[in-house]
Design a protein around this motif. Structure first.
Motif, PDB file in Angstrom:
ATOM      1  N   PRO A 128     -13.403  45.959  -3.680  1.00 37.11           N
ATOM      2  CA  PRO A 128     -13.322  45.256  -2.378  1.00 37.11           C
ATOM      3  C   PRO A 128     -14.508  45.563  -1.475  1.00 37.11           C
ATOM      4  O   PRO A 128     -14.932  44.707  -0.700  1.00 37.11           O
ATOM      5  CB  PRO A 128     -12.024  45.782  -1.764  1.00 37.11           C
ATOM      6  CG  PRO A 128     -11.255  46.373  -2.856  1.00 37.11           C
ATOM      7  CD  PRO A 128     -12.206  46.779  -3.915  1.00 37.11           C
ATOM      8  N   LEU A 129     -15.055  46.773  -1.603  1.00 37.17           N
ATOM      9  CA  LEU A 129     -16.177  47.142  -0.739  1.00 37.17           C
ATOM     10  C   LEU A 129     -17.474  46.470  -1.174  1.00 37.17           C
ATOM     11  O   LEU A 129     -18.444  46.425  -0.419  1.00 37.17           O
ATOM     12  CB  LEU A 129     -16.368  48.661  -0.743  1.00 37.17           C
ATOM     13  CG  LEU A 129     -15.149  49.476  -0.322  1.00 37.17           C
ATOM     14  CD1 LEU A 129     -15.435  50.954  -0.448  1.00 37.17           C
ATOM     15  CD2 LEU A 129     -14.749  49.156   1.096  1.00 37.17           C
ATOM     16  N   TYR A 130     -17.496  45.954  -2.406  1.00 32.87           N
ATOM     17  CA  TYR A 130     -18.697  45.288  -2.913  1.00 32.87           C
ATOM     18  C   TYR A 130     -18.801  43.835  -2.459  1.00 32.87           C
ATOM     19  O   TYR A 130     -19.834  43.196  -2.670  1.00 32.87           O
ATOM     20  CB  TYR A 130     -18.703  45.308  -4.446  1.00 32.87           C
ATOM     21  CG  TYR A 130     -19.186  46.589  -5.068  1.00 32.87           C
ATOM     22  CD1 TYR A 130     -19.752  47.591  -4.297  1.00 32.87           C
ATOM     23  CD2 TYR A 130     -19.102  46.789  -6.438  1.00 32.87           C
ATOM     24  CE1 TYR A 130     -20.199  48.766  -4.868  1.00 32.87           C
ATOM     25  CE2 TYR A 130     -19.553  47.964  -7.020  1.00 32.87           C
ATOM     26  CZ  TYR A 130     -20.093  48.946  -6.236  1.00 32.87           C
ATOM     27  OH  TYR A 130     -20.546  50.104  -6.808  1.00 32.87           O
ATOM     28  N   VAL A 131     -17.722  43.310  -1.870  1.00 38.40           N
ATOM     29  CA  VAL A 131     -17.687  41.876  -1.559  1.00 38.40           C
ATOM     30  C   VAL A 131     -18.875  41.401  -0.711  1.00 38.40           C
ATOM     31  O   VAL A 131     -19.523  40.414  -1.073  1.00 38.40           O
ATOM     32  CB  VAL A 131     -16.335  41.510  -0.908  1.00 38.40           C
ATOM     33  CG1 VAL A 131     -16.365  40.134  -0.303  1.00 38.40           C
ATOM     34  CG2 VAL A 131     -15.242  41.600  -1.932  1.00 38.40           C
ATOM     35  N   PRO A 132     -19.204  42.084   0.410  1.00 37.20           N
ATOM     36  CA  PRO A 132     -20.319  41.568   1.210  1.00 37.20           C
ATOM     37  C   PRO A 132     -21.632  41.497   0.442  1.00 37.20           C
ATOM     38  O   PRO A 132     -22.374  40.517   0.568  1.00 37.20           O
ATOM     39  CB  PRO A 132     -20.433  42.568   2.367  1.00 37.20           C
ATOM     40  CG  PRO A 132     -19.138  43.255   2.425  1.00 37.20           C
ATOM     41  CD  PRO A 132     -18.597  43.272   1.044  1.00 37.20           C
ATOM     42  N   VAL A 133     -21.908  42.513  -0.380  1.00 35.60           N
ATOM     43  CA  VAL A 133     -23.146  42.517  -1.166  1.00 35.60           C
ATOM     44  C   VAL A 133     -23.186  41.291  -2.066  1.00 35.60           C
ATOM     45  O   VAL A 133     -24.189  40.567  -2.122  1.00 35.60           O
ATOM     46  CB  VAL A 133     -23.242  43.806  -2.016  1.00 35.60           C
ATOM     47  CG1 VAL A 133     -24.576  43.864  -2.713  1.00 35.60           C
ATOM     48  CG2 VAL A 133     -23.020  45.032  -1.169  1.00 35.60           C
ATOM     49  N   LEU A 134     -22.059  41.066  -2.751  1.00 33.40           N
ATOM     50  CA  LEU A 134     -21.989  39.932  -3.678  1.00 33.40           C
ATOM     51  C   LEU A 134     -22.223  38.619  -2.938  1.00 33.40           C
ATOM     52  O   LEU A 134     -23.000  37.771  -3.378  1.00 33.40           O
ATOM     53  CB  LEU A 134     -20.618  39.934  -4.360  1.00 33.40           C
ATOM     54  CG  LEU A 134     -20.397  38.840  -5.390  1.00 33.40           C
ATOM     55  CD1 LEU A 134     -21.254  39.093  -6.601  1.00 33.40           C
ATOM     56  CD2 LEU A 134     -18.941  38.754  -5.772  1.00 33.40           C
ATOM     57  N   ILE A 135     -21.575  38.474  -1.780  1.00 33.46           N
ATOM     58  CA  ILE A 135     -21.672  37.213  -1.042  1.00 33.46           C
ATOM     59  C   ILE A 135     -23.114  36.953  -0.605  1.00 33.46           C
ATOM     60  O   ILE A 135     -23.675  35.883  -0.871  1.00 33.46           O
ATOM     61  CB  ILE A 135     -20.733  37.227   0.171  1.00 33.46           C
ATOM     62  CG1 ILE A 135     -19.293  37.109  -0.287  1.00 33.46           C
ATOM     63  CG2 ILE A 135     -21.074  36.084   1.111  1.00 33.46           C
ATOM     64  CD1 ILE A 135     -18.297  37.201   0.832  1.00 33.46           C
ATOM     65  N   PHE A 136     -23.724  37.946   0.051  1.00 33.00           N
ATOM     66  CA  PHE A 136     -25.072  37.712   0.562  1.00 33.00           C
ATOM     67  C   PHE A 136     -26.068  37.503  -0.572  1.00 33.00           C
ATOM     68  O   PHE A 136     -26.931  36.629  -0.494  1.00 33.00           O
ATOM     69  CB  PHE A 136     -25.510  38.878   1.451  1.00 33.00           C
ATOM     70  CG  PHE A 136     -24.865  38.838   2.796  1.00 33.00           C
ATOM     71  CD1 PHE A 136     -25.133  37.789   3.666  1.00 33.00           C
ATOM     72  CD2 PHE A 136     -23.972  39.803   3.187  1.00 33.00           C
ATOM     73  CE1 PHE A 136     -24.521  37.717   4.907  1.00 33.00           C
ATOM     74  CE2 PHE A 136     -23.363  39.751   4.420  1.00 33.00           C
ATOM     75  CZ  PHE A 136     -23.639  38.703   5.281  1.00 33.00           C
ATOM     76  N   ALA A 137     -25.933  38.283  -1.644  1.00 37.55           N
ATOM     77  CA  ALA A 137     -26.908  38.179  -2.728  1.00 37.55           C
ATOM     78  C   ALA A 137     -26.810  36.840  -3.441  1.00 37.55           C
ATOM     79  O   ALA A 137     -27.816  36.149  -3.606  1.00 37.55           O
ATOM     80  CB  ALA A 137     -26.700  39.322  -3.706  1.00 37.55           C
TER      81      ALA A 137
END
Lengths: 225, 264
Positions: free
Chosen positions: A172-181
């Motif tokens: 769940p903490l990886y979500v922002p990285v995935l979205i922006f990348a």
């Protein structure tokens, strides 16, 4: 400060040397990365148009999972042979030592992925602009994945079946990285500017670089009792 | 004032004070629930666009608010527990997790029920739904971590670090997801100057929100009392409370149940 820097360098050199002595294991996360990406054309469709469309997500999700699984052993051997306890007892700030370990880990697992990614992107018919964006986002994003993931690893280090738990904590903490990348890569292949997304990833990386080592150190102290 | 908090932080006094508070809180919760449901389901007029189905909001919105409130509250408790080493804060935080997860689930489930007639689909990958789902994952990860660690003290502290990391991430997750995709209707209540919701609907909504809040405090105090008893089962004041030794038997059973292998 000077001695902390020396400790940082020493630990970094030790970890790189250890990784070099076990070079066979270095290939495992890369193979994992490669295989996950290979599964998509087999499982979804070999049609080039479709692959080009889903390629950013495919490569990023594969990179995310590969980073997560390679992280699992970040503290394992040090925990088992007692080196981790010595680090906790050492007079140097634990956050600095932990940062050295994460950096060493990224150099031996994140960096090779960065080099492999363009090849995989070509196999998924990504245009050249998008490949440049992919490499840029990966170079900002994979250290982020290592830093965030290391918090989860530190929390689960003493547990026998920490692996699946680690994914539950960290994904769940990886979500922002995935979205922006992935958004940046998709925008790049459409010919749009991606500076905004890259700045955001860089900001997240700066935040993680400053806060994550403290959290990792606190988590390690708790797990080691 | 400080003496009161100091006393409250000791398990013995907490057990006593919480025991006295629970009936009052519970009664007030019940009254507010009845009032809120009556006003919301019977008195409030149907919406001119959404008809009767908007009434699910009286459950949906308060549970969504609670899901966020509990996470932030747990983060504050965890910080208190980690910094000042107050056991009771840990107890309250770990007792809150399951409630928070259920409120999150309730918000998602009622949202899905409402989405079917309104959007024509049970689930859409809308920003707020997705961040609520990720919030549920954060709760479940916390619960999984805390239940995986045998020693309760270590478990609460490890969970505390995870919650604090999560609370730093929640705004980032929220805005990244919002930016990724949004379809959800905008906030209607938080615009205080001129809310776009009529008073006849706003009033039951706020009453329901208060009822949910009090429900949470009632149940979390009940759970925390049980947790305190379990943790303090060997201390003198618990033995005095249960002189017939019923807790001792539970203790023996608990040990046999939980750690057959780790005996020295």
């Amino acid at each position: 400060m000077d001695t902390s820097l020396r400790a940082f360098n020493a630990l970094l050199r030790r970890d790189l040397l250890l990784a070099y002595r076990h070079r066979g294991e270095l290939a495992n996360p890369l193979l994992f990365f490669l295989m996950i990406v290979t599964l998509y054309p087999l499982g979804v469709s070999p049609e080039m148009e479709l692959l080009r469309k889903i390629a950013p997500g495919v490569i990023w999700i594969a990179a995310l999972l590969a980073a997560l699984f390679s992280l699992e052993n970040l503290f394992r051997s040090d925990f088992e042979d007692g080196a981790l306890e010595q680090m906790l007892l050492s007079p140097h700030p634990l956050a600095v030592l932990v940062l050295a370990k994460v950096l060493a880990h990224w150099l031996v697992s994140g960096l090779p992925m960065l080099l492999l990614a363009p090849v995989l992107a070509l196999s998924l018919a990504m245009p050249e602009r998008a490949i440049r964006a992919l490499v840029l986002t990966l170079s900002l994003g994979t250290p982020l994945l290592s830093l965030i993931g290391a918090i989860g690893v530190a929390l689960t280090v003493g547990l026998r079946r920490g692996g699946i738990l680690l994914t539950l904590l960290v994904l769940p903490l990886y979500v922002p990285v995935l979205i922006f990348a992935t958004n940046a890569v998709t925008a790049a292949s459409a010919g749009m500017p991606i500076a905004g997304q890259l700045y955001f990833l860089a900001a997240l990386l700066a935040l993680a670089l400053t806060l994550a080592p403290v959290a990792i150190a606190a988590a390690l102290r708790i797990s080691m009792g | 004032m400080w003496l009161f908090f100091h006393k409250l932080a000791s398990p013995k006094h907490f057990y006593r004070i919480a025991g006295k508070l629970i009936p009052w809180l519970g009664g007030l919760t019940l009254i507010l629930f009845l009032a809120g449901l009556y006003l919301g389901l019977i008195v409030a007029p149907p919406d001119y666009q959404q008809g009767e189905s908007y009434r699910i909001m009286f459950v949906h919105v308060p549970s969504a608010w609670m899901s966020l409130f509990i996470y932030v509250f747990m983060a504050a408790l965890s910080a208190i527990g980690l910094i000042w080493n107050i056991k009771l804060a840990d107890v309250m935080a770990s007792s809150s997790a399951a409630l928070g997860a259920w409120f999150t689930f309730l918000a998602l489930a009622t949202g899905s029920l409402w989405g079917k007639p309104m959007w024509g689909a049970w689930w859409v990958w809308d920003a707020r739904l997705t961040s609520e789902l990720i919030l549920l994952f954060l709760y479940l990860g916390y619960i999984a971590l805390v239940s995986a660690i045998e020693d309760k003290r270590t478990a609460a502290r490890a969970g505390g670090v995870l919650i604090l990391v999560g609370v730093v991430n929640i705004p980032i997750i929220h805005y990244s997801v919002e930016w990724w995709n949004t379809l959800h209707q905008g906030p209607t209540v938080t615009r205080l100057d001129k809310p776009s919701i009529h008073l006849s609907m706003l009033l039951p909504l706020l009453i329901m929100a208060l009822a949910f809040q009090l429900y949470y405090f009632t149940v979390v105090l009940m759970r925390a009392r049980v947790e305190v008893l379990e943790r303090e089962r060997r201390s003198g004041w618990v033995q005095e409370l249960f002189p017939d030794g019923s807790l001792e038997r539970a203790d023996v059973m608990h040990q046999q149940h939980s750690s057959p292998v780790d005996l020295p």
